[in-house]
Design an enzyme around this catalytic site. Structure first.
Site, PDB file in Angstrom:
ATOM      1  N   HIS A  45       4.862   6.502  53.426  1.00 18.80           N
ATOM      2  CA  HIS A  45       3.510   6.189  53.886  1.00 18.80           C
ATOM      3  C   HIS A  45       3.381   6.128  55.406  1.00 18.80           C
ATOM      4  O   HIS A  45       2.263   6.034  55.918  1.00 18.80           O
ATOM      5  CB  HIS A  45       3.046   4.869  53.277  1.00 18.80           C
ATOM      6  CG  HIS A  45       2.827   4.937  51.797  1.00 18.80           C
ATOM      7  ND1 HIS A  45       1.900   5.767  51.217  1.00 18.80           N
ATOM      8  CD2 HIS A  45       3.433   4.287  50.772  1.00 18.80           C
ATOM      9  CE1 HIS A  45       1.931   5.626  49.895  1.00 18.80           C
ATOM     10  NE2 HIS A  45       2.860   4.740  49.605  1.00 18.80           N
ATOM     11  N   GLN A 147      12.608   2.951  42.953  1.00 19.65           N
ATOM     12  CA  GLN A 147      11.370   2.186  42.946  1.00 19.65           C
ATOM     13  C   GLN A 147      10.624   2.372  41.637  1.00 19.65           C
ATOM     14  O   GLN A 147      10.367   3.505  41.218  1.00 19.65           O
ATOM     15  CB  GLN A 147      10.481   2.661  44.110  1.00 19.65           C
ATOM     16  CG  GLN A 147      10.022   1.528  44.995  1.00 19.65           C
ATOM     17  CD  GLN A 147       9.241   2.046  46.184  1.00 19.65           C
ATOM     18  OE1 GLN A 147       9.754   2.808  46.981  1.00 19.65           O
ATOM     19  NE2 GLN A 147       8.003   1.623  46.295  1.00 19.65           N
ATOM     20  N   GLU A 149       7.010   1.559  39.869  1.00 21.91           N
ATOM     21  CA  GLU A 149       5.688   1.241  40.400  1.00 21.91           C
ATOM     22  C   GLU A 149       4.565   1.445  39.397  1.00 21.91           C
ATOM     23  O   GLU A 149       3.394   1.396  39.774  1.00 21.91           O
ATOM     24  CB  GLU A 149       5.417   2.108  41.640  1.00 21.91           C
ATOM     25  CG  GLU A 149       6.542   2.085  42.656  1.00 21.91           C
ATOM     26  CD  GLU A 149       6.284   2.998  43.832  1.00 21.91           C
ATOM     27  OE1 GLU A 149       5.398   2.655  44.634  1.00 21.91           O
ATOM     28  OE2 GLU A 149       6.953   4.041  43.945  1.00 21.91           O
ATOM     29  N   ALA A 174       2.128  -3.030  45.062  1.00 21.93           N
ATOM     30  CA  ALA A 174       0.809  -2.444  45.341  1.00 21.93           C
ATOM     31  C   ALA A 174       0.454  -1.374  44.313  1.00 21.93           C
ATOM     32  O   ALA A 174      -0.625  -1.395  43.713  1.00 21.93           O
ATOM     33  CB  ALA A 174       0.785  -1.864  46.755  1.00 21.93           C
ATOM     34  N   ASP A 175       1.369  -0.426  44.100  1.00 22.00           N
ATOM     35  CA  ASP A 175       1.096   0.632  43.128  1.00 22.00           C
ATOM     36  C   ASP A 175       1.098   0.100  41.702  1.00 22.00           C
ATOM     37  O   ASP A 175       0.318   0.558  40.863  1.00 22.00           O
ATOM     38  CB  ASP A 175       2.125   1.753  43.269  1.00 22.00           C
ATOM     39  CG  ASP A 175       1.830   2.650  44.461  1.00 22.00           C
ATOM     40  OD1 ASP A 175       0.712   3.181  44.525  1.00 22.00           O
ATOM     41  OD2 ASP A 175       2.703   2.797  45.324  1.00 22.00           O
TER      42      ASP A 175
END
Length: 262
Positions: A45, A147, A149, A174-175
């Site tokens: 990001h 990760q 998510e 967040a995701d």
């Protein structure tokens, strides 16, 4: 070339980290002196590429904290380049199942254990072939963090945890909250219940649980549950909020900001 971050996770020593999104070797070195155990260089990001990752690795190298690099995707070509410039610990985003976790591990290993291309004469990682037996030692020092998510990844967590070579599993709040229908609200009780259950499950499997959370109370809660690598802030957020607070003390009005996971 020992990977002290991997050794700390294996020994069960919690590691406190900071997220780097400024894509600057200057700020990376400044923050390397702040006392964190690890610093995450974000290629997903933040506007990083192999060259900017390299300069940040060089800036952090004289300091005791360990760099962790997040590529933009689970891509073996990108991973190969990041390893060659000196990355030893990878945080691979959006891993959905055991097959994808296995692919991430294979991308970090030289044959026959994996598919990493051999180019050590050109690589900072091997000190341009000045590290004796680098090709034989490198595989053991790679640390692979995957990760999870999404709800699908959570469902597949038991199989992901069975993948040999996965050292830790990082929960992306967040995701995950967005996938669960609570975008922008990772503190929703259902999201928190899923996160806490996953942390316990990961730790009980013998792998290291990790997360990014800027909420101090939640960070301490996750550590109590057994999280072993916890990022507790983001450089961009720290800079923005500190600048706004300073301006506000002199009457300036900043753009309203909604607090989030970062």
């Amino acid at each position: 070339m020992e990977n002290s971050f991997k050794a700390a996770l294996k020994a069960g020593r919690p590691q406190i980290g900071l997220w780097l999104g400024l894509s600057s070797s200057y700020s990376a070195e400044l923050l390397a002196g702040a006392g964190f155990d690890w610093l995450l260089i974000d290629g997903e990001h933040a506007p990083n590429n192999v060259q900017t990752v390299l300069t940040q690795l060089q800036a952090i190298a004289p300091y005791p904290n360990q760099p962790v690099v997040r590529p933009s995707w689970n891509d073996p070509v990108q991973i190969k380049q990041l390893l060659d410039v000196g990355t030893q610990t990878l945080l691979v985003p959006m891993v959905q199942n055991a097959d994808e976790a296995r692919e991430a591990v294979r991308a970090t290993r030289y044959p026959p254990a994996g598919i990493r291309g051999v180019g050590s004469a050109l690589a900072r990682a091997s000190r341009w072939n000045r590290i004796p037996d680098y090709l034989q030692k490198a595989n053991d020092q790679m640390c692979v963090l995957v990760q999870i998510e999404t709800r699908e990844a959570m469902k597949n967590l038991p199989q992901i945890l069975d993948v040999e070579g996965v050292d830790g599993v990082f929960i992306g709040p967040a995701d995950l909250s967005a996938d669960m229908g609570y975008a922008g609200n990772p503190q929703h009780p259902e999201v928190q219940a899923a996160i806490e259950q996953a942390i316990v499950q990961i730790r009980e499997s013998g792998k290291a649980p990790g997360i990014l959370i800027a909420n101090e109370q939640l960070a301490k809660r996750y550590l109590e549950l057994g999280a072993l690598f916890v990022a507790v802030g983001v450089d961009t957020t720290l800079l923005a909020r500190a600048a706004e607070a300073l301006a506000a003390r002199f009457g300036a009005q900043a753009t309203a900001v909604k607090p989030g996971v970062y």
